[in-house]
Design a protein around this motif. Structure first.
Motif, short mmCIF file in Angstrom:
data_model
loop_
_atom_site.label_atom_id
_atom_site.label_comp_id
_atom_site.label_asym_id
_atom_site.label_seq_id
_atom_site.Cartn_x
_atom_site.Cartn_y
_atom_site.Cartn_z
N ALA A 161 32.62 -39.25 80.74
CA ALA A 161 33.25 -40.18 81.23
C ALA A 161 33.76 -38.51 82.41
CB ALA A 161 34.25 -40.51 80.14
N SER A 162 33.85 -37.46 81.32
CA SER A 162 34.51 -36.44 82.44
C SER A 162 33.57 -36.07 83.01
CB SER A 162 34.43 -35.21 80.88
OG SER A 162 35.27 -33.95 81.47
N CYS A 163 32.16 -35.82 83.15
CA CYS A 163 31.43 -35.82 84.30
C CYS A 163 31.83 -37.34 85.17
CB CYS A 163 30.11 -36.03 84.30
SG CYS A 163 29.51 -34.36 82.90
N ALA A 164 32.65 -37.95 85.40
CA ALA A 164 32.43 -38.88 86.00
C ALA A 164 33.61 -38.82 86.61
CB ALA A 164 32.71 -40.54 84.97
N GLY A 165 34.74 -38.20 86.21
CA GLY A 165 36.39 -37.88 86.99
C GLY A 165 37.13 -38.07 86.52
N PHE A 166 36.92 -39.17 84.99
CA PHE A 166 38.38 -39.16 83.71
C PHE A 166 39.20 -38.11 83.78
CE2 PHE A 166 35.82 -43.34 84.14
CZ PHE A 166 36.71 -43.57 83.92
N ASP A 167 40.12 -38.03 83.77
CA ASP A 167 41.28 -37.13 83.83
C ASP A 167 41.38 -37.15 81.80
OD1 ASP A 167 43.42 -38.94 82.52
OD2 ASP A 167 44.27 -38.67 84.05
N VAL A 168 41.80 -35.50 82.02
CA VAL A 168 41.66 -35.15 79.42
C VAL A 168 42.69 -36.42 79.20
CG1 VAL A 168 42.66 -33.32 79.08
CG2 VAL A 168 41.38 -32.51 80.63
N GLU A 169 43.76 -36.74 79.77
CA GLU A 169 44.16 -38.21 78.88
C GLU A 169 43.20 -39.49 78.65
OE1 GLU A 169 48.29 -40.54 79.19
OE2 GLU A 169 48.26 -38.12 80.10
N ALA A 170 42.74 -39.54 79.66
CA ALA A 170 41.95 -40.52 79.33
C ALA A 170 40.82 -40.34 78.74
CB ALA A 170 41.37 -41.10 81.17
N VAL A 171 40.19 -39.51 78.85
CA VAL A 171 39.02 -39.08 77.95
C VAL A 171 39.95 -38.69 76.13
CG1 VAL A 171 37.27 -37.36 77.17
CG2 VAL A 171 37.91 -37.40 80.16
N GLU A 172 40.42 -38.45 76.36
CA GLU A 172 41.16 -38.42 74.74
C GLU A 172 41.21 -40.09 74.19
OE1 GLU A 172 40.95 -36.42 72.35
OE2 GLU A 172 40.26 -34.89 74.02
N ASP A 173 41.81 -40.96 75.03
CA ASP A 173 42.65 -42.24 74.99
C ASP A 173 40.85 -42.91 74.66
OD1 ASP A 173 45.00 -42.00 75.25
OD2 ASP A 173 44.67 -43.31 77.15
N ILE A 174 39.89 -42.47 75.26
CA ILE A 174 38.51 -42.93 75.05
C ILE A 174 37.98 -43.09 73.97
CG2 ILE A 174 36.52 -42.70 76.30
CD1 ILE A 174 37.47 -43.18 78.32
N LYS A 175 37.90 -41.31 73.51
CA LYS A 175 37.42 -40.75 71.99
C LYS A 175 37.60 -41.25 70.81
CE LYS A 175 37.20 -36.46 72.05
NZ LYS A 175 37.64 -34.91 72.79
N VAL A 176 39.65 -41.06 71.15
CA VAL A 176 40.38 -42.51 69.58
C VAL A 176 39.61 -43.50 69.74
CG1 VAL A 176 42.84 -42.89 68.80
CG2 VAL A 176 42.20 -40.82 70.35
N ALA A 177 39.86 -43.86 70.69
CA ALA A 177 39.00 -45.90 70.62
C ALA A 177 38.22 -46.35 70.21
CB ALA A 177 39.57 -46.31 72.28
N LEU A 178 36.65 -45.60 70.57
CA LEU A 178 35.76 -45.46 70.58
C LEU A 178 35.63 -45.21 68.83
CD1 LEU A 178 33.21 -46.00 71.58
CD2 LEU A 178 32.62 -43.02 72.30
N SER A 179 36.23 -44.08 68.67
CA SER A 179 35.89 -43.68 66.98
C SER A 179 36.59 -45.67 66.11
CB SER A 179 37.09 -42.64 66.44
OG SER A 179 36.62 -41.69 67.15
N GLU A 180 37.65 -45.65 66.43
CA GLU A 180 38.80 -46.40 65.99
C GLU A 180 36.58 -47.69 65.72
OE1 GLU A 180 41.01 -49.38 63.61
OE2 GLU A 180 41.35 -47.34 64.20
N VAL A 181 36.16 -48.24 66.79
CA VAL A 181 35.39 -49.09 67.16
C VAL A 181 34.21 -48.44 66.16
CG1 VAL A 181 33.86 -50.07 68.66
CG2 VAL A 181 36.20 -49.90 69.19
#
Length: 133
Positions: free
Chosen positions: A27-47
């Motif tokens: 996600a970071s390499c694709a240009g997502f900002d830090v906040e979006a990357v953190e959101d992705i990480k938390v949601a992915l951990s939950e799943v």
């Protein structure tokens, strides 16, 4: 053509961090900002945590796929149901279920789209989408 990252993950708690790191780098390499990357990480951990049952003697494998297409990241996490009926399996492990409000609330708050498909014949697939704003 979309960029795709796919991998199979042992259903053990120690691999959740590996999945988080791989997808967050993507996600970071694709240009997502830090906040979006953190959101992705938390949601992915939950799943991912919902796909495992700590102490299970034969934990099985779940599949993770990330697709970057037209300014959005699509993440699918799939358990093919080797453990039997996914609903019974999730409930016995205290894992994710559509009826568990907090996990679903977290996913829907952090991600732009969430889709859950569960069947005793094919397992459980959770698909999440995050748009790059």
């Amino acid at each position: 053509m979309a960029d795709v990252l796919r991998f199979s993950v042992p259903g053990k708690p120690e691999y959740v961090q590996t999945v988080r790191m791989a997808v967050s780098c993507f996600a970071s390499c694709a240009g997502f900002d830090v906040e979006a990357v953190e959101d992705i990480k938390v949601a992915l951990s939950e799943v991912c945590n919902s796909m495992i049952c700590p102490g299970e003697s034969n934990p099985g494998i779940y599949e993770v796929a990330c697709e970057l297409d037209a300014g959005k990241l699509i993440i699918s996490v799939e358990d093919r149901g080797e453990q039997g009926d996914p609903k019974i399996y999730r409930e016995s492990c205290g894992g994710f279920s559509e009826n568990v409000g907090l996990g679903l609330y977290i996913l829907r708050t952090l991600m732009d789209e969430v889709n859950i498909l569960s069947s005793s014949r094919v397992g459980t697939r959770i698909t999440m989408v995050k748009y790059n704003r």
